[in-house]
Design an enzyme around this catalytic site. Sequence first.
Site, PDB file in Angstrom:
ATOM      1  N   HIS A  17       0.682  -2.006  -0.111  1.00 49.97           N
ATOM      2  CA  HIS A  17       0.255   0.043   0.870  1.00 49.97           C
ATOM      3  C   HIS A  17       1.262   1.458   0.469  1.00 49.97           C
ATOM      4  O   HIS A  17       2.241   1.211  -0.164  1.00 49.97           O
ATOM      5  CB  HIS A  17      -1.027  -0.216   1.036  1.00 49.97           C
ATOM      6  CG  HIS A  17      -0.534   0.119   2.546  1.00 49.97           C
ATOM      7  ND1 HIS A  17       0.220   1.130   3.167  1.00 49.97           N
ATOM      8  CD2 HIS A  17      -0.232  -0.854   3.241  1.00 49.97           C
ATOM      9  CE1 HIS A  17       0.878   0.677   4.276  1.00 49.97           C
ATOM     10  NE2 HIS A  17      -0.011  -0.750   4.294  1.00 49.97           N
ATOM     11  N   HIS A  20       4.146   1.903   2.430  1.00 52.58           N
ATOM     12  CA  HIS A  20       5.520   0.621   1.840  1.00 52.58           C
ATOM     13  C   HIS A  20       5.859   1.926   0.578  1.00 52.58           C
ATOM     14  O   HIS A  20       7.069   1.874   0.808  1.00 52.58           O
ATOM     15  CB  HIS A  20       4.929  -0.390   1.072  1.00 52.58           C
ATOM     16  CG  HIS A  20       4.085  -1.309   2.721  1.00 52.58           C
ATOM     17  ND1 HIS A  20       3.157  -2.000   1.980  1.00 52.58           N
ATOM     18  CD2 HIS A  20       4.134  -1.689   3.841  1.00 52.58           C
ATOM     19  CE1 HIS A  20       2.406  -2.907   3.034  1.00 52.58           C
ATOM     20  NE2 HIS A  20       3.434  -2.161   4.203  1.00 52.58           N
ATOM     21  N   CYS A 125       4.817  -9.611  20.859  1.00 56.74           N
ATOM     22  CA  CYS A 125       3.439  -9.255  19.644  1.00 56.74           C
ATOM     23  C   CYS A 125       3.680 -10.531  18.684  1.00 56.74           C
ATOM     24  O   CYS A 125       5.063  -9.519  17.238  1.00 56.74           O
ATOM     25  CB  CYS A 125       3.647  -7.759  19.163  1.00 56.74           C
ATOM     26  SG  CYS A 125       1.943  -7.002  17.737  1.00 56.74           S
ATOM     27  N   CYS A 128       4.289  -7.888  15.279  1.00 53.44           N
ATOM     28  CA  CYS A 128       5.605  -6.624  15.703  1.00 53.44           C
ATOM     29  C   CYS A 128       6.582  -7.855  15.663  1.00 53.44           C
ATOM     30  O   CYS A 128       7.842  -7.829  14.999  1.00 53.44           O
ATOM     31  CB  CYS A 128       5.407  -6.346  16.269  1.00 53.44           C
ATOM     32  SG  CYS A 128       4.999  -4.850  17.054  1.00 53.44           S
ATOM     33  N   CYS A 143      -0.615  -4.374  22.035  1.00 52.93           N
ATOM     34  CA  CYS A 143       0.669  -3.772  21.464  1.00 52.93           C
ATOM     35  C   CYS A 143       0.459  -2.648  21.287  1.00 52.93           C
ATOM     36  O   CYS A 143      -0.879  -2.183  20.946  1.00 52.93           O
ATOM     37  CB  CYS A 143       1.111  -4.575  20.094  1.00 52.93           C
ATOM     38  SG  CYS A 143       1.564  -3.584  19.252  1.00 52.93           S
ATOM     39  N   HIS A 146      -0.317  -2.167  17.467  1.00 51.10           N
ATOM     40  CA  HIS A 146      -1.326  -3.068  16.770  1.00 51.10           C
ATOM     41  C   HIS A 146      -2.931  -3.088  17.777  1.00 51.10           C
ATOM     42  O   HIS A 146      -3.658  -3.714  17.339  1.00 51.10           O
ATOM     43  CB  HIS A 146      -1.085  -4.704  16.660  1.00 51.10           C
ATOM     44  CG  HIS A 146       0.239  -4.700  15.575  1.00 51.10           C
ATOM     45  ND1 HIS A 146       1.628  -5.066  15.545  1.00 51.10           N
ATOM     46  CD2 HIS A 146      -0.167  -4.788  14.026  1.00 51.10           C
ATOM     47  CE1 HIS A 146       2.089  -4.351  14.429  1.00 51.10           C
ATOM     48  NE2 HIS A 146       1.001  -4.258  13.515  1.00 51.10           N
ATOM     49  N   LYS A 294      -2.845   5.761  11.443  1.00 50.97           N
ATOM     50  CA  LYS A 294      -1.572   5.171  10.579  1.00 50.97           C
ATOM     51  C   LYS A 294      -2.692   3.751   9.335  1.00 50.97           C
ATOM     52  O   LYS A 294      -3.250   3.782   9.160  1.00 50.97           O
ATOM     53  CB  LYS A 294      -1.069   4.014  11.123  1.00 50.97           C
ATOM     54  CG  LYS A 294       0.825   3.942  10.384  1.00 50.97           C
ATOM     55  CD  LYS A 294       1.083   2.272  10.835  1.00 50.97           C
ATOM     56  CE  LYS A 294       1.813   1.802  10.123  1.00 50.97           C
ATOM     57  NZ  LYS A 294       2.733   1.119  10.471  1.00 50.97           N
ATOM     58  N   LYS A 297      -3.271  -2.269   5.921  1.00 52.36           N
ATOM     59  CA  LYS A 297      -4.232  -3.663   5.894  1.00 52.36           C
ATOM     60  C   LYS A 297      -5.094  -3.678   6.928  1.00 52.36           C
ATOM     61  O   LYS A 297      -6.399  -3.844   6.322  1.00 52.36           O
ATOM     62  CB  LYS A 297      -3.004  -4.835   5.671  1.00 52.36           C
ATOM     63  CG  LYS A 297      -3.712  -5.918   5.132  1.00 52.36           C
ATOM     64  CD  LYS A 297      -4.331  -5.997   3.367  1.00 52.36           C
ATOM     65  CE  LYS A 297      -4.871  -7.270   3.309  1.00 52.36           C
ATOM     66  NZ  LYS A 297      -5.825  -7.208   2.196  1.00 52.36           N
TER      67      LYS A 297
HETATM   68  N1  MSP Z   1      10.068  -6.786   7.969  1.00 49.02           N
HETATM   69  C1  MSP Z   1       9.616  -4.740   8.528  1.00 49.02           C
HETATM   70  C2  MSP Z   1      10.626  -4.624   8.037  1.00 49.02           C
HETATM   71  C3  MSP Z   1      12.075  -4.758   7.927  1.00 49.02           C
HETATM   72  S1  MSP Z   1      13.870  -4.194   7.655  1.00 49.02           S
HETATM   73  C4  MSP Z   1      15.208  -4.692   7.387  1.00 49.02           C
HETATM   74  C5  MSP Z   1       8.364  -4.355   7.989  1.00 49.02           C
HETATM   75  N2  MSP Z   1       8.116  -4.369   7.152  1.00 49.02           N
HETATM   76  S2  MSP Z   1       6.128  -3.800   6.884  1.00 49.02           S
HETATM   77  O1  MSP Z   1       6.257  -3.968   5.559  1.00 49.02           O
HETATM   78  O2  MSP Z   1       5.594  -4.013   7.791  1.00 49.02           O
HETATM   79  O3  MSP Z   1       7.022  -1.999   6.733  1.00 49.02           O
HETATM   80  C6  MSP Z   1       7.808  -1.729   6.360  1.00 49.02           C
HETATM   81  C7  MSP Z   1       7.959   0.051   5.945  1.00 49.02           C
HETATM   82  O4  MSP Z   1       7.190   0.455   5.736  1.00 49.02           O
HETATM   83  C8  MSP Z   1       8.387   0.530   7.516  1.00 49.02           C
HETATM   84  O5  MSP Z   1       8.892   1.584   7.183  1.00 49.02           O
HETATM   85  C9  MSP Z   1       6.821   1.313   8.229  1.00 49.02           C
HETATM   86  O6  MSP Z   1       7.451   2.115   8.407  1.00 49.02           O
HETATM   87  C10 MSP Z   1       6.342   1.661   6.218  1.00 49.02           C
HETATM   88  N3  MSP Z   1       5.245   1.940   6.228  1.00 49.02           N
HETATM   89  C11 MSP Z   1       4.163   0.910   6.787  1.00 49.02           C
HETATM   90  N4  MSP Z   1       3.229   2.162   6.731  1.00 49.02           N
HETATM   91  C12 MSP Z   1       3.404   2.916   6.413  1.00 49.02           C
HETATM   92  C13 MSP Z   1       2.442   4.188   6.879  1.00 49.02           C
HETATM   93  N5  MSP Z   1       1.261   4.518   6.584  1.00 49.02           N
HETATM   94  N6  MSP Z   1       3.025   5.399   6.543  1.00 49.02           N
HETATM   95  C14 MSP Z   1       3.977   5.618   6.050  1.00 49.02           C
HETATM   96  N7  MSP Z   1       4.816   4.401   6.518  1.00 49.02           N
HETATM   97  C15 MSP Z   1       4.320   2.991   6.796  1.00 49.02           C
HETATM   98  O7  MSP Z   1       8.123  -3.639   8.845  1.00 49.02           O
END
Ligand code: MSP
Length: 518
Positions: A17, A20, A125, A128, A143, A146, A294, A297
């Site tokens: 999304h 990411h 969690c 996380c 958490c 979450h 935030k 999903k």
């Molecule tokens: N897999 C771990 C990261 C491992 S790095 C060695 C993870 N993955 S994640 O898919 O959950 O998130 C990846 C990144 O996306 C994180 O930096 C997270 O902050 C970012 N985001 C996910 N949703 C977000 C928003 N709504 N806004 C901005 N960034 C966010 O964590």
Amino acid sequence: MSYYVTTPIYYVNAEPHLGHAYSTIAADVLARHMRQRGEDVFFLTGTDEHGEPVAQAAEKLGLEPRELVDRNAPKFKELLPQINVSNDFFIRTSDPQHEARVQEIVQIVHDNGYVYEGTYEGWYCPKCADFKTELELGPGHTCPIHKIPLEREREENWFFKLSAFQGELEKLYGERQDFVRPKARYNEALSFVQGGLEDVSLSRPKLTWGVRLPWDPDQVMYVWFDALLNYVTALSYAREGEDLTERYWPAFHIIGKDILKFHAVYWPAFLMAAGYELPKGMFIHGYLLMEGHKMSKSLGNVLDPFEVIERFGADALRYYCFREVSFGQDGSVSAAGFEARYDAELANEYGNLASRTLAMIDRYRDAVVPRAEVDPDLAGGGDGLAGLEAKVCELLDRADLTQALEEIWKRIRRLNRYVEETRPWDLAKDEERDSQEPGRPRTRSGAGDRLDSVLYNLAEGLRVTTLLLTAYMPETGERMLGALGVEGREIQAFGAHRGGQSIERVPPLFPKIEAAAA
Ligand code: MSP
């Protein structure tokens, strides 16, 4: 000089999304900008495929974890060209080369004496994939991220001696005030360290989906260490037959605020334990919020990047992300906010400046940019064009994507005001009239010289601002620089190009929304 920039690697148990895409686009802006500065850039992104969240998601679907990751990882990979991302490699932590390298590195950490066996008990969690310390617990053992009740877990596993790095990490934070940016995040990391470091588990006994510990194959590595190591393992196999570690390590990391502790505390300690150089630094961004939450999903409030791109193009989305929300802070995004900026800034300010400039050069100078001097009126002052590239470079050295964009945008506005102030259409009329005066020699009139100067300065201002904008809006930048007859893509100062090149008119870069809908 080499410049190595990374994104977090994404969990594949969710659909990609905008949250990411945000981290990835930010890293892409930096990678593109540094390439334009002539740096030897390596840009890494990828997927985090091991661990409990993935295993659980697979189980729910009645799939093997491998099937789930093979199904989902391509969604993240396919998103990249759609958001104009120019990564040099896409790592998957299920790559056998990554797994083998992780085993080698963790064995070094073990042999260096930073690993021991013990019993872990704590609040866990599963989303996380993290045990929470007492300070991190939400009300009623939930958490804080979450909002779900945490599980009390007790297990035999291997520990990483994080506590052994208490002094080294304090020293690191004392010596390198810019190790973590922005400052508020640096302070957060520092206070986490100063709060006293406890050892953390390095492995989990109950899982099978992960990298096995070489000395105890009944345990798989805690997914966070496996994941963090992607930043170094990728360099060992991204180019076949070549190890890029020497050339590119250490990296600059872009991450979101939810994963600060892992990157700012665990990661440097683990690298020290393995004998690697520490990262160059990291920038921690905030959350993109929708209706104050935030985007995620599980909360179901996702702004679908695919839809936005289809309607407005990837560049507009990329621009919007760093303009609307100050990079490093949380901020709300919305369809209405997007449309407002699209119309007011991309279509009216930048798009209009571009089409007016090209149209006037076409009409008044047969599509050739006149050769003239820099106009001190446009070069000087707080929003003048002189020194813009140095300012933007300095800001992007600090990953200040929003401020750098603001500096560029001030110049776009300045250029539009310059058009209004200089009124090239009046100069053209005066020039025409002068040339028709009976008995006047057919040399250039004062109005004609002034028109040359104004058109040159507009083209030059557009060239310089567009060169800097190209990192944010690569497709638009290419089109515009092509139309302006600019060959190089390296960042240059205002006035560095002498004019004389032919331009081409192009259809509107950002058609007005109503016009596009009609
Ligand atoms: N897999 C771990 C990261 C491992 S790095 C060695 C993870 N993955 S994640 O898919 O959950 O998130 C990846 C990144 O996306 C994180 O930096 C997270 O902050 C970012 N985001 C996910 N949703 C977000 C928003 N709504 N806004 C901005 N960034 C966010 O964590």
